[in-house]
Design an enzyme around this catalytic site. Structure first.
Site, PDB file in Angstrom:
ATOM      1  N   HIS A  59       0.906  -1.157   0.000  1.00 47.09           N
ATOM      2  CA  HIS A  59       0.000   0.000   0.000  1.00 47.09           C
ATOM      3  C   HIS A  59       0.944   1.205   0.000  1.00 47.09           C
ATOM      4  O   HIS A  59       1.411   1.638   1.058  1.00 47.09           O
ATOM      5  CB  HIS A  59      -0.883   0.031   1.245  1.00 47.09           C
ATOM      6  N   GLN A  62       1.013   4.273   2.446  1.00 48.58           N
ATOM      7  CA  GLN A  62       1.352   4.119   3.868  1.00 48.58           C
ATOM      8  C   GLN A  62       2.831   4.443   4.133  1.00 48.58           C
ATOM      9  O   GLN A  62       3.230   4.624   5.292  1.00 48.58           O
ATOM     10  CB  GLN A  62       0.973   2.722   4.351  1.00 48.58           C
ATOM     11  N   ARG A  83      -5.275   2.046  12.194  1.00 49.45           N
ATOM     12  CA  ARG A  83      -6.046   2.238  10.975  1.00 49.45           C
ATOM     13  C   ARG A  83      -6.690   3.626  10.949  1.00 49.45           C
ATOM     14  O   ARG A  83      -6.750   4.275   9.899  1.00 49.45           O
ATOM     15  CB  ARG A  83      -7.123   1.146  10.856  1.00 49.45           C
ATOM     16  N   TYR A 122      -6.203   1.041  -3.007  1.00 51.72           N
ATOM     17  CA  TYR A 122      -7.615   1.285  -2.683  1.00 51.72           C
ATOM     18  C   TYR A 122      -8.010   2.753  -2.610  1.00 51.72           C
ATOM     19  O   TYR A 122      -9.169   3.077  -2.344  1.00 51.72           O
ATOM     20  CB  TYR A 122      -8.049   0.540  -1.412  1.00 51.72           C
ATOM     21  N   HIS A 208     -10.983  -6.158  -1.047  1.00 51.42           N
ATOM     22  CA  HIS A 208     -10.208  -5.740   0.127  1.00 51.42           C
ATOM     23  C   HIS A 208     -10.179  -6.792   1.221  1.00 51.42           C
ATOM     24  O   HIS A 208      -9.143  -7.114   1.779  1.00 51.42           O
ATOM     25  CB  HIS A 208     -10.763  -4.420   0.686  1.00 51.42           C
ATOM     26  N   HIS A 234      -7.193  -9.616   1.550  1.00 52.53           N
ATOM     27  CA  HIS A 234      -6.798  -9.660   2.967  1.00 52.53           C
ATOM     28  C   HIS A 234      -7.714 -10.647   3.676  1.00 52.53           C
ATOM     29  O   HIS A 234      -8.933 -10.577   3.522  1.00 52.53           O
ATOM     30  CB  HIS A 234      -7.058  -8.309   3.642  1.00 52.53           C
ATOM     31  N   GLU A 237      -6.434 -11.389   9.307  1.00 45.17           N
ATOM     32  CA  GLU A 237      -5.256 -10.677   9.810  1.00 45.17           C
ATOM     33  C   GLU A 237      -5.375 -10.437  11.313  1.00 45.17           C
ATOM     34  O   GLU A 237      -4.381 -10.437  12.023  1.00 45.17           O
ATOM     35  CB  GLU A 237      -5.104  -9.329   9.074  1.00 45.17           C
ATOM     36  N   HIS A 271      -1.923 -12.230   4.464  1.00 42.68           N
ATOM     37  CA  HIS A 271      -1.805 -12.450   5.915  1.00 42.68           C
ATOM     38  C   HIS A 271      -2.229 -13.882   6.296  1.00 42.68           C
ATOM     39  O   HIS A 271      -1.404 -14.664   6.694  1.00 42.68           O
ATOM     40  CB  HIS A 271      -2.586 -11.422   6.743  1.00 42.68           C
ATOM     41  N   ASP A 322       3.927  -4.450   2.523  1.00 43.43           N
ATOM     42  CA  ASP A 322       2.651  -3.996   3.063  1.00 43.43           C
ATOM     43  C   ASP A 322       2.671  -2.526   3.500  1.00 43.43           C
ATOM     44  O   ASP A 322       2.560  -1.638   2.667  1.00 43.43           O
ATOM     45  CB  ASP A 322       2.246  -4.942   4.204  1.00 43.43           C
TER      46      ASP A 322
HETATM   47 ZN    ZN Z   1      -2.604  -4.854   3.237  1.00 44.80          ZN
END
Ligand code: ZN
Length: 455
Positions: A59, A62, A83, A122, A208, A234, A237, A271, A322
């Protein structure tokens, strides 16, 4: 591109370690021959050549958060509070900001020995949720960043429609992510047009999570895709996600996924941390790849993936960085192995048998699973595959007296990124003597984006 030849002191090939190797690359960046001896006109790189690693889970946005979430909050810190902080950042990025951060990140990936990125993207719409003129705008910025950096990319636009299990309404922080089938497929179409004819690009999708889609919606989307489009999701997780899934459906997330879909090596389960022994065996036997992100999973306190059980059932693994808390194939493989050692009070947990090198077993597994997950022709130094090669610095003191698997183990368990000297992607020499060919301009644009976000 003209055809080229590279000479290495040694190389890891499907025939094992070879010394004094020349790799010939054709005008399309594909390996035509691998031969011992110094080929005429070969560029001498002298180091230890290994297949470059695919990074199957990214991602990019991030990367902006590094160092900003390692401070205790007033309440209990968790994935869910992290998050919230991440959403705060994600809501402000412009297309230019995303392109700048992705290019910077991709340079860092290349310098650590990755050559392909799986971008699980996303952020689709404007901050208020209105689509851009081209609904694929943000994903196209990732293509542009990858092209600037010279990295291979499998773009995985994210299908995100709901805020929780059973089609719950999304929250305000998710408004940039949301699409239903028709607009989502328009994004996939626009990306496929831009990937056509590009040797380093491929297009898949990323539902997602089971929270964000319903099985009906996902089936509708998959039915409209080409068969070679990979699917990343995902799953399992977080413990809370497992509890919510059980409360909603009576099944655990991996069980629920396997109940609704016939998994195969087209699928990558990102994950898959929280599985029972039965789920672990079933996922391994399905052929789906477990996309593991060990340093991010450790940073977020996700839990420990059951790697000994999964690989014991011949399950396929791949690695991803990630959240990019660190960007290093060596560190992610090391963390994966250490998580098993710490849990089981053992050593060489994933070596796969007496006398085998743990680093080699993990590296081979992540190459094979990674290439399959990205659906790109990489993962080995062999004729017919793309020339994606990472060269370790044989002159580094840590590698003195080390060759073959011992050199690979030294990279993975001790030296990490400091041992990566050169990287070739599709025959292009993009990292030369620890320096990326465009790193100054890309870092300048990244700093400018950070200043915009600070104001
Ligand atoms: Zn992810």
């Amino acid at each position: 591109m003209e055809s080229r030849k590279f000479h290495f002191a040694s190389a890891l090939t499907p025939q094992g370690w070879l010394s004094d190797v020349t790799v010939s690359v054709d005008g399309q960046g594909m390996i035509s021959t691998v031969q011992t001896g110094a080929g005429e006109g070969a560029e001498r790189l002298s180091g230890i050549a290994v297949p470059a690693m695919p990074n199957v889970h990214s991602h990019a946005h991030q990367r902006f958060m590094l160092g900003l979430a390692e401070r205790a909050g007033p309440g209990a810190d968790s994935f869910w509070t992290w998050r919230e902080a991440m959403y705060g950042f994600a809501l402000r990025l412009s297309p230019e900001d995303l392109e700048a951060v992705a290019a910077q990140l991709y340079v860092e990936m290349l310098k650590s020995g990755f050559s392909v990125v799986g971008e699980f993207q996303y952020l689709h719409h404007q901050p208020d949720g209105t689509p851009y003129a081209d609904p694929a705008e943000m994903s196209l910025r990732c293509f542009a960043a990858a092209q600037h950096a010279g990295i291979g990319i499998t773009i995985l636009p994210t299908l995100y429609a709901f805020g929780g299990f059973g089609g719950q309404d999304p929250v305000a922080g998710q408004r940039r992510f949301l699409n239903k089938a028709e607009r989502f497929l328009k994004i996939v179409d626009n990306l496929s047009i831009q990937a056509g004819g590009h040797a380093l690009r491929h297009v898949g999708i990323s539902p997602h999570s089971l929270r964000a889609v319903t099985p009906e919606l996902l089936r509708e989307v998959i039915s409209a895709l080409p068969e070679n489009a990979p699917i990343h999701v995902h799953v399992a997780e977080q413990v809370k996600e497992v509890e919510d899934c059980l409360a909603f459906s009576g099944r655990r997330p991996v069980e629920l996924l396997m109940q609704h879909f016939d998994l195969s090596d087209r699928w990558t389960a990102i994950h898959a941390t929280h599985m029972t022994a039965a789920e672990t065996a079933a996922l391994a036997r399905s052929g789906a790849i477990a996309g593991l992100c060990p340093t991010t999973e450790a940073n977020l306190g996700d839990g420990i993936f059951p790697a000994t059980g999964f690989m014991g059932e011949r399950g396929a693994i791949a690695i991803g960085s990630d959240s990019h808390i660190t960007v290093s194939p060596a560190e992610d493989l090391r963390m994966l192995e250490y998580s098993q050692r710490l849990r089981d009070l053992t050593r060489n947990a994933l070596a796969g048998g007496p006398g085998r090198s743990t680093g080699r077993s993990l590296y081979d597994a992540a190459l094979t699973g990674g290439a399959r997950s990205m659906r790109q022709p990489v993962g080995a130094i062999a004729p017919g595959l793309r020339a994606d090669i990472t060269i370790l610095d044989a002159a580094h003191p840590l590698l003195a007296g080390r060759a073959g698997d011992a050199a690979l183990d030294t990279w993975i368990f001790s030296g990490g990124n400091a041992l990566v000297k050169d990287v070739i992607v599709g025959g292009a020499h993009v990292v030369k003597d620890r320096h990326h060919i465009h790193e100054e301009t890309i870092a300048r644009d990244f700093r400018a984006a950070l200043r915009r976000l600070d104001t």
